[in-house]
Write an enzyme that holds these catalytic residues in place. Structure first.
Site, short mmCIF file in Angstrom:
data_model
loop_
_atom_site.label_atom_id
_atom_site.label_comp_id
_atom_site.label_asym_id
_atom_site.label_seq_id
_atom_site.Cartn_x
_atom_site.Cartn_y
_atom_site.Cartn_z
N ARG A 157 0.83 -1.22 0.00
CA ARG A 157 0.00 0.00 0.00
C ARG A 157 0.86 1.27 0.00
O ARG A 157 0.51 2.27 0.63
CB ARG A 157 -0.94 0.04 1.21
CG ARG A 157 -2.02 -0.99 1.25
CD ARG A 157 -2.96 -0.95 0.05
NE ARG A 157 -3.73 -2.14 0.05
CZ ARG A 157 -3.28 -3.30 -0.46
NH1 ARG A 157 -2.12 -3.38 -1.09
NH2 ARG A 157 -4.00 -4.38 -0.38
N SER A 230 -10.81 0.00 3.19
CA SER A 230 -10.08 -0.17 4.47
C SER A 230 -9.59 1.19 4.94
O SER A 230 -8.94 1.91 4.17
CB SER A 230 -8.86 -1.06 4.26
OG SER A 230 -9.29 -2.32 3.81
N GLU A 326 -5.13 4.66 5.84
CA GLU A 326 -4.82 4.32 4.43
C GLU A 326 -5.23 5.41 3.44
O GLU A 326 -4.42 5.79 2.58
CB GLU A 326 -5.48 2.98 4.08
CG GLU A 326 -5.02 2.47 2.73
CD GLU A 326 -5.68 1.16 2.34
OE1 GLU A 326 -5.45 0.14 3.00
OE2 GLU A 326 -6.42 1.17 1.34
C1 LIG Z 1 -15.47 -0.19 -1.12
C2 LIG Z 1 -14.01 0.04 -1.36
C3 LIG Z 1 -13.16 -1.04 -1.50
C4 LIG Z 1 -11.79 -0.84 -1.73
N1 LIG Z 1 -11.00 -1.93 -1.86
C5 LIG Z 1 -9.67 -1.77 -2.07
C6 LIG Z 1 -8.83 -2.91 -2.21
O1 LIG Z 1 -9.28 -4.05 -2.20
N2 LIG Z 1 -7.51 -2.70 -2.40
C7 LIG Z 1 -6.98 -1.44 -2.45
O2 LIG Z 1 -5.75 -1.33 -2.62
N3 LIG Z 1 -7.75 -0.35 -2.33
C8 LIG Z 1 -9.08 -0.48 -2.14
N4 LIG Z 1 -9.88 0.62 -2.00
C9 LIG Z 1 -9.29 1.96 -2.10
C10 LIG Z 1 -9.43 2.59 -3.51
O3 LIG Z 1 -10.24 1.81 -4.31
C11 LIG Z 1 -8.06 2.73 -4.19
O4 LIG Z 1 -7.17 3.45 -3.38
C12 LIG Z 1 -8.18 3.42 -5.55
O5 LIG Z 1 -6.95 3.31 -6.22
C13 LIG Z 1 -8.57 4.91 -5.43
O6 LIG Z 1 -8.83 5.39 -6.73
P1 LIG Z 1 -9.48 6.81 -6.97
O7 LIG Z 1 -9.43 7.08 -8.42
O8 LIG Z 1 -10.82 6.87 -6.34
O9 LIG Z 1 -8.44 7.76 -6.22
P2 LIG Z 1 -8.76 9.02 -5.30
O10 LIG Z 1 -9.48 8.57 -4.09
O11 LIG Z 1 -9.36 10.11 -6.09
O12 LIG Z 1 -7.27 9.43 -4.89
C14 LIG Z 1 -6.50 8.58 -4.05
C15 LIG Z 1 -5.06 9.12 -4.01
O13 LIG Z 1 -4.46 9.03 -5.29
C16 LIG Z 1 -4.07 10.34 -5.77
N5 LIG Z 1 -4.36 10.35 -7.21
C17 LIG Z 1 -5.51 9.95 -7.82
N6 LIG Z 1 -5.36 10.02 -9.15
C18 LIG Z 1 -4.12 10.51 -9.38
C19 LIG Z 1 -3.38 10.81 -10.57
N7 LIG Z 1 -3.91 10.65 -11.79
N8 LIG Z 1 -2.12 11.32 -10.43
C20 LIG Z 1 -1.58 11.51 -9.22
N9 LIG Z 1 -2.23 11.21 -8.06
C21 LIG Z 1 -3.47 10.74 -8.15
C22 LIG Z 1 -4.92 11.32 -4.97
O14 LIG Z 1 -4.29 12.58 -4.89
C23 LIG Z 1 -5.01 10.61 -3.63
O15 LIG Z 1 -3.82 10.81 -2.91
C24 LIG Z 1 -11.27 0.47 -1.80
C25 LIG Z 1 -12.14 1.57 -1.68
C26 LIG Z 1 -13.49 1.36 -1.47
C27 LIG Z 1 -14.41 2.54 -1.35
#
Ligand SMILES: Cc1cc2nc3c(=O)[nH]c(=O)nc-3n(C[C@H](O)[C@H](O)[C@H](O)COP(=O)(O)OP(=O)(O)OC[C@H]3O[C@@H](n4cnc5c(N)ncnc54)[C@H](O)[C@@H]3O)c2cc1C
Length: 332
Positions: A157, A230, A326
């Site tokens: 992570r 998480s 996280e």
């Molecule tokens: C129900 C649920 C289940 C999940 N299960 C998992 C799992 O099994 N495993 C896991 O690892 N995660 C899990 N997550 C967390 C999440 O899915 C991941 O972290 C995912 O990668 C976030 O994507 P996002 O586009 O929504 O990012 P955001 O929430 O918009 O951003 C997350 C971070 O990434 C940065 N970021 C986003 N896009 C960019 C970009 N293009 N360039 C630079 N920085 C950027 C943001 O600044 C922030 O720091 C879960 C979340 C939920 C709600």
């Protein structure tokens, strides 16, 4: 490039959040202008994906940048994917093309661009095993940077891409045509055993379906119950450093990593202390998975962080274990 003022920051915790400036960027030629805007305003910057792993404040007095790159291009043994492609859409695309390695990461919410940031992982797979390189733009230095897998310094992570000035606009993945499935994870094994499934009958599509079933049983759908997945990482530490007192070490969930370090299941730690927590009227522990904090759509960033810090304090006092949050906490 579109610059909007006082624009909503969409987030899966359903915090009512607004950013002073919100910039959508869909063309590499606009990065120069973005750099100038950021320089002139001299405000904090956050890059947004789909908002499924952020804890934003009510008012972000800063600049939220929303990349909008949606191309998927196959080139030889690689596939180049725009940062704003939805992760699960891309996983299904790869499964439909019989490309191996993505199926265990089915149904993880969010965008392709965010996947390398915290090295998303689930069910025995991590995205770092699939990435060849990450293409970024440094908005402070106004330069394009291409990072190899090794340069990303991926770990559990975590990666070098966290908390940087880099905007990821494209991720390049390796194409693996082997048909070997990764069935080692304990809940996949249990599902196969409980449902008397013949392992030889499985393929990527069927494994993906199994993983979706397991996920849907344990994790809340953020479109229905606000959450960010998480909320804490599973801590990695030396078993001898854990304070046990009235409990037995067997009460904890422990995955041995090597002779020195173990990963400790944070959900079980929270289960064991949750009756000591003060009730928060807007933030709760999800009953089917204690690592997930859920809200009633009325919670503020403070509500969530207060509740999380109560959990951290009690877990620390009870077990001498520090829980790390996280999701990205956005601060002004
Ligand atoms: C129900 C649920 C289940 C999940 N299960 C998992 C799992 O099994 N495993 C896991 O690892 N995660 C899990 N997550 C967390 C999440 O899915 C991941 O972290 C995912 O990668 C976030 O994507 P996002 O586009 O929504 O990012 P955001 O929430 O918009 O951003 C997350 C971070 O990434 C940065 N970021 C986003 N896009 C960019 C970009 N293009 N360039 C630079 N920085 C950027 C943001 O600044 C922030 O720091 C879960 C979340 C939920 C709600």
């Amino acid at each position: 490039m579109k610059i909007l003022e006082n624009h909503i920051i969409i987030n899966s915790l359903k915090i009512k959040s607004v950013s002073s400036y919100y910039i959508e960027i869909d063309n590499l030629t606009c990065f120069n202008k973005l750099h100038d805007f950021i320089n002139i305003k001299d405000l904090p910057v956050i890059i947004l994906g789909e908002g499924t792993n952020i804890v934003p404040p009510n008012l972000f007095n800063g600049i939220a940048v929303k990349p909008s790159f949606t191309q998927i291009d196959f080139k030889d043994n690689f596939v180049e994917v725009g940062a704003s492609v939805n992760w699960n859409f891309f996983v299904n695309h790869m499964i439909n093309k019989n490309i191996n390695g993505f199926e265990n990461l089915s149904l993880i919410p969010g965008s392709v661009g965010a996947a390398p940031i915290q090295n998303i992982g689930a069910y025995g797979q991590e995205v770092s095993n699939l990435i060849e390189e990450v293409h970024c733009y440094d908005y402070k230095k106004n330069i394009f940077i291409k990072l190899t897998n090794e340069q990303c310094n991926f770990s559990y992570r975590d990666s070098l891409l966290k908390n940087t000035n880099l905007i990821i606009y494209k991720v390049v993945f390796r194409i693996n045509n082997s048909n070997k499935l990764n069935l080692n994870y304990h809940s996949i094994q249990s599902y196969i055993d409980d449902n008397k499934i013949d392992k030889d009958s499985l393929n990527q599509k069927l494994l993906s379906k199994i993983i979706c079933k397991i996920r849907n049983k344990n994790l809340p759908d953020p479109n229905i119950i606000p959450n960010a997945g998480s909320f804490f990482k599973n801590p990695i530490l030396k078993e001898n450093d854990i304070k046990i007192d009235n409990l037995s070490i067997n009460d904890l969930v422990i995955w041995k990593l090597d002779n020195t370090y173990s990963k400790i299941g944070a959900a079980r730690l929270i289960d064991l202390i949750k009756n000591k927590l003060n009730i928060n009227e807007n933030v709760f522990i999800y009953d089917k998975h204690s690592l997930v904090l859920i809200t009633n759509s009325k919670a503020s960033q403070n509500d969530i962080l207060d509740f999380a810090s109560q959990i951290q304090d009690i877990v620390f006092d009870t077990f001498n274990i520090t829980l790390e949050i996280e999701p990205t906490v956005i601060i002004n």
